[in-house]
Design a protein around this motif. Structure first.
Motif, mmCIF file in Angstrom:
data_model
loop_
_atom_site.group_PDB
_atom_site.id
_atom_site.type_symbol
_atom_site.label_atom_id
_atom_site.label_comp_id
_atom_site.label_asym_id
_atom_site.label_seq_id
_atom_site.Cartn_x
_atom_site.Cartn_y
_atom_site.Cartn_z
ATOM 1 N N PRO A 295 0.836 -1.223 0.000
ATOM 2 C CA PRO A 295 0.000 0.000 0.000
ATOM 3 C C PRO A 295 0.858 1.255 0.000
ATOM 4 O O PRO A 295 1.983 1.266 0.500
ATOM 5 C CB PRO A 295 -0.794 -0.130 1.301
ATOM 6 C CG PRO A 295 -0.789 -1.596 1.615
ATOM 7 C CD PRO A 295 0.518 -2.107 1.129
ATOM 8 N N ALA A 296 0.310 2.330 -0.557
ATOM 9 C CA ALA A 296 1.025 3.601 -0.643
ATOM 10 C C ALA A 296 1.316 4.134 0.763
ATOM 11 O O ALA A 296 0.532 3.953 1.705
ATOM 12 C CB ALA A 296 0.200 4.614 -1.420
ATOM 13 N N LEU A 297 2.455 4.786 0.882
ATOM 14 C CA LEU A 297 2.831 5.393 2.156
ATOM 15 C C LEU A 297 2.081 6.710 2.347
ATOM 16 O O LEU A 297 1.683 7.368 1.390
ATOM 17 C CB LEU A 297 4.339 5.651 2.189
ATOM 18 C CG LEU A 297 5.252 4.417 2.066
ATOM 19 C CD1 LEU A 297 6.712 4.865 2.045
ATOM 20 C CD2 LEU A 297 4.998 3.434 3.198
ATOM 21 N N THR A 298 1.879 7.063 3.616
ATOM 22 C CA THR A 298 1.277 8.357 3.934
ATOM 23 C C THR A 298 2.280 9.177 4.730
ATOM 24 O O THR A 298 3.088 8.627 5.492
ATOM 25 C CB THR A 298 -0.003 8.173 4.761
ATOM 26 O OG1 THR A 298 0.309 7.426 5.955
ATOM 27 C CG2 THR A 298 -1.058 7.409 3.965
ATOM 28 N N LEU A 299 2.249 10.466 4.531
ATOM 29 C CA LEU A 299 3.169 11.342 5.240
ATOM 30 C C LEU A 299 2.907 11.269 6.746
ATOM 31 O O LEU A 299 1.738 11.239 7.168
ATOM 32 C CB LEU A 299 3.011 12.780 4.769
ATOM 33 C CG LEU A 299 3.594 13.097 3.381
ATOM 34 C CD1 LEU A 299 3.151 14.482 2.947
ATOM 35 C CD2 LEU A 299 5.109 12.988 3.407
ATOM 36 N N PRO A 300 3.970 11.247 7.564
ATOM 37 C CA PRO A 300 3.754 11.250 9.022
ATOM 38 C C PRO A 300 3.171 12.586 9.465
ATOM 39 O O PRO A 300 3.360 13.626 8.827
ATOM 40 C CB PRO A 300 5.171 11.044 9.577
ATOM 41 C CG PRO A 300 6.076 11.532 8.515
ATOM 42 C CD PRO A 300 5.392 11.215 7.213
ATOM 43 N N ALA A 301 2.446 12.559 10.560
ATOM 44 C CA ALA A 301 1.810 13.773 11.076
ATOM 45 C C ALA A 301 2.878 14.749 11.536
ATOM 46 O O ALA A 301 3.926 14.351 12.075
ATOM 47 C CB ALA A 301 0.877 13.410 12.237
ATOM 48 N N THR A 302 2.640 16.047 11.293
ATOM 49 C CA THR A 302 3.552 17.070 11.755
ATOM 50 C C THR A 302 3.405 17.274 13.261
ATOM 51 O O THR A 302 2.468 16.746 13.891
ATOM 52 C CB THR A 302 3.279 18.403 11.058
ATOM 53 O OG1 THR A 302 1.959 18.840 11.444
ATOM 54 C CG2 THR A 302 3.338 18.257 9.559
ATOM 55 N N THR A 303 4.355 18.015 13.850
ATOM 56 C CA THR A 303 4.304 18.296 15.299
ATOM 57 C C THR A 303 3.005 18.985 15.677
ATOM 58 O O THR A 303 2.360 18.657 16.679
ATOM 59 C CB THR A 303 5.495 19.174 15.725
ATOM 60 O OG1 THR A 303 6.705 18.524 15.337
ATOM 61 C CG2 THR A 303 5.492 19.422 17.229
ATOM 62 N N GLU A 304 2.572 19.981 14.862
ATOM 63 C CA GLU A 304 1.343 20.700 15.143
ATOM 64 C C GLU A 304 0.134 19.774 15.091
ATOM 65 O O GLU A 304 -0.775 19.846 15.927
ATOM 66 C CB GLU A 304 1.167 21.855 14.147
ATOM 67 C CG GLU A 304 2.167 22.984 14.294
ATOM 68 C CD GLU A 304 3.520 22.625 13.669
ATOM 69 O OE1 GLU A 304 3.611 21.553 13.014
ATOM 70 O OE2 GLU A 304 4.483 23.400 13.857
ATOM 71 N N GLU A 305 0.133 18.875 14.080
ATOM 72 C CA GLU A 305 -1.000 17.948 13.954
ATOM 73 C C GLU A 305 -1.061 16.980 15.123
ATOM 74 O O GLU A 305 -2.134 16.660 15.632
ATOM 75 C CB GLU A 305 -0.899 17.188 12.632
ATOM 76 C CG GLU A 305 -1.165 18.053 11.410
ATOM 77 C CD GLU A 305 -0.875 17.325 10.123
ATOM 78 O OE1 GLU A 305 -1.487 17.692 9.108
ATOM 79 O OE2 GLU A 305 -0.038 16.396 10.129
ATOM 80 N N ARG A 306 0.138 16.551 15.593
ATOM 81 C CA ARG A 306 0.143 15.635 16.739
ATOM 82 C C ARG A 306 -0.339 16.365 18.003
ATOM 83 O O ARG A 306 -1.028 15.796 18.851
ATOM 84 C CB ARG A 306 1.552 15.077 16.954
ATOM 85 C CG ARG A 306 1.962 14.045 15.896
ATOM 86 C CD ARG A 306 3.153 13.237 16.369
ATOM 87 N NE ARG A 306 4.324 14.087 16.567
ATOM 88 C CZ ARG A 306 5.231 14.347 15.635
ATOM 89 N NH1 ARG A 306 5.080 13.830 14.423
ATOM 90 N NH2 ARG A 306 6.274 15.120 15.884
ATOM 91 N N ALA A 307 0.069 17.646 18.152
ATOM 92 C CA ALA A 307 -0.355 18.417 19.328
ATOM 93 C C ALA A 307 -1.858 18.624 19.329
ATOM 94 O O ALA A 307 -2.508 18.642 20.376
ATOM 95 C CB ALA A 307 0.370 19.757 19.347
ATOM 96 N N ALA A 308 -2.414 18.818 18.135
ATOM 97 C CA ALA A 308 -3.868 19.019 18.054
ATOM 98 C C ALA A 308 -4.607 17.750 18.417
ATOM 99 O O ALA A 308 -5.712 17.800 18.932
ATOM 100 C CB ALA A 308 -4.236 19.484 16.640
#
Length: 306
Positions: free
Chosen positions: A293-306
């Motif tokens: 399966p295609a890879l997905t970009l890891p979540a950014t720091t801001e996205e993880r904080a949210a």
């Protein structure tokens, strides 16, 4: 007198009958039959890949068939252009005509299968010394094929040793049904071999006489049959595969005549078949597991904080 079951022994659940073991196959039922690309030996349990399936998956035969089907659909469409244009104006007729057109290759395959079956019935009658079925002789569509097949037998002084015989190679894991084994002093003279030599034979009914109809895959197929280890007789018993010459013959049979084409099926060709078999294994097996399966970009720091 009563008995007690030993500790650890299992007994059938109450009200449940143990399934009776299937009886061992006998007679002709011991001959493996093709199913979904495989031959299964009911006696040994061996599962052997069908030779024609190997060629379709591992060689250019599949591409050739696809191109043939596309050309046949195009030819059928142009031959019936007025009917297609008229049907396109009405939804029901359009659907019916679309289905009829796309099935053109299947109809042609069925037609050729009928011809091949008729030829094999004639060979079987020759092998067993039985009369040819009247229905075959009276069929006007079959008549030219059967006429030219009879010419081939007479003109080349052919005698048949076997027809529609299932053969297999347990070591290499494949099986198939050869068309026939034959002897012909005239063919033997052409090959400069003893008149009693057994030859591998095959019949092709496609293409056009003197143009197309016999492809290199015929050599691969015949080499696989030639290098089989075991052959099943009509009573279901097995014998070692009879020795055959390293060149076989393909009878290219058409309504307008026939051609007899020598085809090399020696050890070198068999080595090529084994490569094709490996390619077929790749197509049917490992190739289905290598694309993830295609890879997905890891979540950014801001996205993880949210």
């Amino acid at each position: 007198m009563s008995t007690t079951a030993q500790a650890g022994a299992t007994t059938p659940a109450a009200g449940r009958r143990r399934k009776a073991a299937a009886p061992a196959p006998t007679g002709a039922d011991r001959i493996p039959k093709p199913s979904q690309g495989w031959y299964r030996d009911k006696v040994t349990g061996d599962k052997l890949r069908r030779v024609t399936t190997i060629l379709s998956q591992g060689s250019t035969k599949g591409d050739v068939l696809a191109l043939w089907a596309a050309n046949l659909v195009a030819e059928t469409a142009f031959a019936n252009l007025p009917a297609l244009v008229n049907a396109s104006l009405y939804p029901d007729q359009r659907t019916e005509m679309y289905d009829w057109l796309r099935r053109a290759p299947l109809r042609k395959k069925d037609e050729r299968a009928d011809i091949g079956s008729a030829v094999h019935q004639i060979i079987e009658a020759e092998v067993l010394g039985q009369p040819i079925a009247e229905g075959l002789l009276d069929d006007p569509e079959m008549a030219p094929y059967l006429h030219h097949f009879g010419r081939f037998v007479r003109e080349w002084d052919v005698t048949f040793e076997a027809s529609e015989m299932v053969v297999g190679n347990r070591t290499a894991g494949y099986a198939g049904t050869l068309d026939y084994l034959l002897r012909s002093p005239l063919i033997a003279a052409e090959f400069d071999i003893p008149a009693s030599t057994v030859l591998m034979g095959d019949t092709k009914t496609g293409g056009e006489l003197d143009v197309k109809g016999v492809y290199p895959e015929a050599a691969l197929q015949m080499s696989a049959y030639r290098k089989a280890e075991v052959a099943w007789l009509r009573d279901g018993s097995t014998v070692p595969m009879p020795a055959t010459h390293s060149t076989g013959v393909v009878l290219h049979l058409r309504p307008e005549g026939y051609r007899l084409i020598p085809v090399v099926c020696d050890d070198q060709v068999f080595a090529a078949f084994r490569i094709v078999q490996q390619a077929a294994d790749w197509v049917s097996g490992l190739s289905k597991q290598v694309v993830r399966p295609a890879l997905t970009l890891p979540a950014t720091t801001e996205e993880r904080a949210a």
